[in-house]
Design an enzyme around this catalytic site. Structure first.
Site, mmCIF file in Angstrom:
data_model
loop_
_atom_site.group_PDB
_atom_site.id
_atom_site.type_symbol
_atom_site.label_atom_id
_atom_site.label_comp_id
_atom_site.label_asym_id
_atom_site.label_seq_id
_atom_site.Cartn_x
_atom_site.Cartn_y
_atom_site.Cartn_z
ATOM 1 N N ARG E 88 34.815 41.663 35.054
ATOM 2 C CA ARG E 88 35.253 42.021 33.631
ATOM 3 C C ARG E 88 36.724 41.711 33.925
ATOM 4 N NH1 ARG E 88 30.770 40.817 32.089
ATOM 5 N NH2 ARG E 88 30.158 41.765 30.734
ATOM 6 N N GLU E 91 37.998 39.024 33.619
ATOM 7 C CA GLU E 91 37.903 38.444 32.119
ATOM 8 C C GLU E 91 39.936 39.168 31.856
ATOM 9 O OE1 GLU E 91 34.929 38.385 29.623
ATOM 10 O OE2 GLU E 91 35.584 39.764 28.512
ATOM 11 N N SER E 114 54.191 44.396 42.954
ATOM 12 C CA SER E 114 53.675 44.758 44.888
ATOM 13 C C SER E 114 52.431 44.941 44.754
ATOM 14 C CB SER E 114 54.149 44.924 45.627
ATOM 15 O OG SER E 114 53.787 44.888 46.397
#
Lengths: 147, 147, 147, 147, 147, 147, 147, 147, 147, 147
Positions: E88, E91, E114
């Protein structure tokens, strides 16, 4: 036991014994190119050749038998080789691939250079600007069949 | 406009005009291997060479200039070439890659065969069992530096 | 036994003994860059260098021999390195790759910076805004040959 | 219109006009490394810099605006670069990647060399054995934070 | 021995002892996010932190030393993670990647967040429609340098 | 016509008009995160939202309709993003992936953070050592069902 | 020890004991689909379920504990499955993927079928032309959130 | 012209006309699953079906003919789908792939569920906890032949 | 223990005993094609067949049971096979893939040649120009269903 | 213009004219297998064959010339074919690859079945249980050379 284990045993033994492929090849009575490839698990030996190799590297009878089995060919761990010495050959194909194709077709027509009915010879070429690696490849031209 | 478009124009023109790389190379005054690679977008031409090629293929001034720009090399659309004529060369590296490495190191020590200071010659080798493709490669040996 | 096993033994021994590459390099009498690469299985040592390393890490005679065998180079487990410290170098090539190419060709003409006739030096660069990693690379320019 | 089209227009114009990156950089008032990267679509220009470039390459107002948009970085068409000049840098990471990592950590502790707070300088290094490409990279060391 | 073996030993010990990362973190005196990452082989511990962990998991002196060695980072076995809980996050980058980029550049100009000077906090967010995972990420903005 | 063409038109128009996502979002009446993602072709607009966007970017009726079609999601051209600003997020998953997993399971049990019932907020976090990017993610926890 | 070893032990024990998943599931008191997935290392068992499984397969206390740890999910060794029985499901997604998407959006609007709040039932469907595999999948629809 | 262009024309026309697959399917007299797949370039229509579709979407005679040509199947641009709605199906195979295999073999013996002699039905399943996507798949079992 | 270990044991035993697949097949009473595939871990044996094989290769009762478990099919270590003997088959698909498709559809309509209800026969074809490998494949045609 | 454009023109013309490969092949006077492959851009035609094809498909003189140029072979857009009709052949190699290899070596010794000196015949095999696709392949055996 499988062929890979026999190959690794041969390589380790060669490091340990400090042998040279050229000398091993001479004992087998074949070219250093073919014998090296065979010891590295890429060619199939006959009984006689396998006996010589088994003798040199102190292989067991079972290990010797594996040398006579046709191997699953492919000597590189990645699709694009990471080792620079080998990569340069891949680079030649990448740069000259379409050139090889054009010139083979121009000279012979549609077909390929066989990688099976094939032999090669790698040697030193003396040169005042630095010695060169000289490789002669010879593969039978195989024409595509129309049917 | 970019180099690829010029390459495609050259290839299409060659098909249309029915020319041979060997003849084109002779006009350029260089080997057929280098000239073919250059026309296929893999080598950089100087002004004189580019003029000959531009003349043969009726290139515009701008197209001719692209022949003198160092190209982004790599002539193949996939990592593993699908074309059988070119694939056989990839297969040779896959099968003989570790053999090349072993024999170069045995003869020269640690280093590589240069793919830059390199030349090659592809020709027909007559053989009663069927003619063969004969390729001679010559690349300078470059030793790894210890520092 | 193979080179990878010797490399892993060296790394484990170094962790255990709390040594520094810079000190090891001094004993070998070569740069820390070359010696580190050699200990990590990327360079070939001569007898003398291998003896020093074998001494430091308590290697057996057979393990020492492996240090003198030209290794199959390539130190990374994936095509794109996952480790951030190493990835930043990959990123530099991704971002600056075409810039390297343009500037080398503009200064030298068609050719490459050798990765074989190559040396480098990595050191600390003091800076009031935070110290910097300073790397100087020096590789011989190799011009493409026309033939 | 997008940034890639502007980049291609700049490259084609440069080929056509026969300019040099070093001269273009001087007009912009920045290093040839940064200016080349910016023209190749890897850096963001400010209004003033974009105006100089737009002037040199006869860009439209809209094209000039794209030079001031932060680009989607990445200049190479494949994960492993096929062009030999660029590949040699990839090879250096493959061979020296773990060495870079070891030496940075030995000198600085856990962290990375920034590829953002970074600059570099590529120049010719005269050498009786053949001139060399000399590249100085300088990137801020960034330590990993413990929290 | 290598870091991976130590990581696996820690994970197995945690399963066996039924411990919680939050409790382990408290003993180390650092956030549960950093301590978990460190135990999973992604961060470097100092002597004191390593001693606490070695104590909890009954590690040997040699194993403890590995916790203080900067690891080769990367915790996932595949480029695209197969585990749904981790996927997830991948995604989110796939869907929101260009959005992250646009908004960071709009707010800060050209540069990055960063991943080194970085911290995060993962906690439960009570919600009548079902509790939520709440993650706060904080990374220093690093501007691209013009030189 | 397809959604990608509409997205590219929006991006080009935004560059040309010099707009800001935050201002566009305010006109739409939704968060800048969602509106940016929607304009970049990753979310579905309703009639009202699409009308606002169509108005701002001078879209045709047909283009507006595409904004209301659920898109084929995925905003990145490669599996591992090459752009450094986006790559850092990928790196976080690579380094912290297993940590995310451990902590979610420790707090919630077996399940995932939804990437669908999800919202986020990206803002500037003032810091004397340099401002930071602050991202708050909130996704509903979804437990695996036993059946 | 890790979960994979426990999974392999379960599979080997099942082969040896000649058990059926349906019978094992009945003892656990859950569906054969969920229990099989759990035994294959894809679901998390509670104490009670793990005890039943440990009993059946003669697992040690430590092995039983691993059954209660949330696994790193993903049961296939390659991205595209080579096994024909499993490949057919991949093929269905390849052929029907866009159809699934269109019909879910047409019926429900923008969102997904959950693979977490999900259950399924696989059974024999008698048919005079040859029996059929009948699979009923049921996953909660999750709408994308606008925020 | 090719099938892909016809597919894209159909999709664009559908967006423009605001039609529903269910209504289109009714006119064709086949299930919405098959008709959608056919319109998306994954199934072959007969003359009658193609005429209905051509009528709805105002296709030319040549475009209609393409609907009757068996397409090169495969509807997804990447091996692992990036779109979350489609990815969830890929995830189900990744998590449940070995479970599908075990249960099919347990019930039917060695063989596969056909993806050719296959049909499916996707519908809404009302549920007080949120409606569900319900998919019934039915594929003929094909036993491996011994010969 | 798993099926792969049994396969490797069979292969090693065959090398050691010097047997032929044709003879083994005769004892099993099935074709050499099916029996070889089964011994190589690609087909499922019944009790009787497994007993013959177990007898020949001196397998234990547990090993014999694995021969009766449906295997996870797929006999090649890489997506594109590196072994030249096997690669030629891959090449045939690469070159003739679209031809197979066209001719099957022209003769049968939309559908496939089953790889499940499939048999084949490989034999020597005498030829004065060199003997040939002759392979007859026979797979049931399966038509796509319209529903 | 290039060969791909000619191939696409031929395919589109065939769809439009409603021709059959078998009839086209008869006019060319060669097998339907070879003629189909040639029209799909995988074989090289001679002047006479190209004239027949040019005539049938109303090709220009330049297009006809492309039919006589040896093509860059490879008819599939992905390494693993997504189309089910073609995939089944890939699956056969995946499942039977090692079987092909074993049986060829057992019958002929070390070598390959040529994919160049190759012909094949695809036809309908009547069967009361459903007609079958019958494919006869015949390729010259090429033995590996020892040198």
């Amino acid at each position: 036991m499988n062929r890979l284990e026999v190959t690794e045993k041969i390589i380790a033994a060669k490091v340990n014994q400090g042998l040279k492929w050229a000398d091993i090849a001479q004992k087998v009575g074949r070219s250093k190119e073919w014998v090296t490839a065979a010891c590295l698990g890429q060619m199939t030996m006959n009984e006689e050749q396998a006996s010589v190799i088994a003798d040199i590297f102190k292989l067991s009878e079972e290990e010797k038998k594996w040398l006579m089995v046709t191997p699953y060919r492919g000597s590189l761990p990645t699709t694009v080789p990471t080792d620079p010495t080998i990569y340069r050959f891949y680079e030649l194909i990448s740069v000259y691939g379409t050139t090889f194709k054009e010139l083979i077709h121009e000279e012979f027509g549609d077909g390929i250079m066989s990688a099976i009915d094939f032999k090669m010879d790698l040697k030193r070429e003396n040169d005042p600007n630095g010695d060169r690696v000289n490789i002669v490849m010879s593969g039978k031209f195989l024409p595509y069949k129309v049917y």
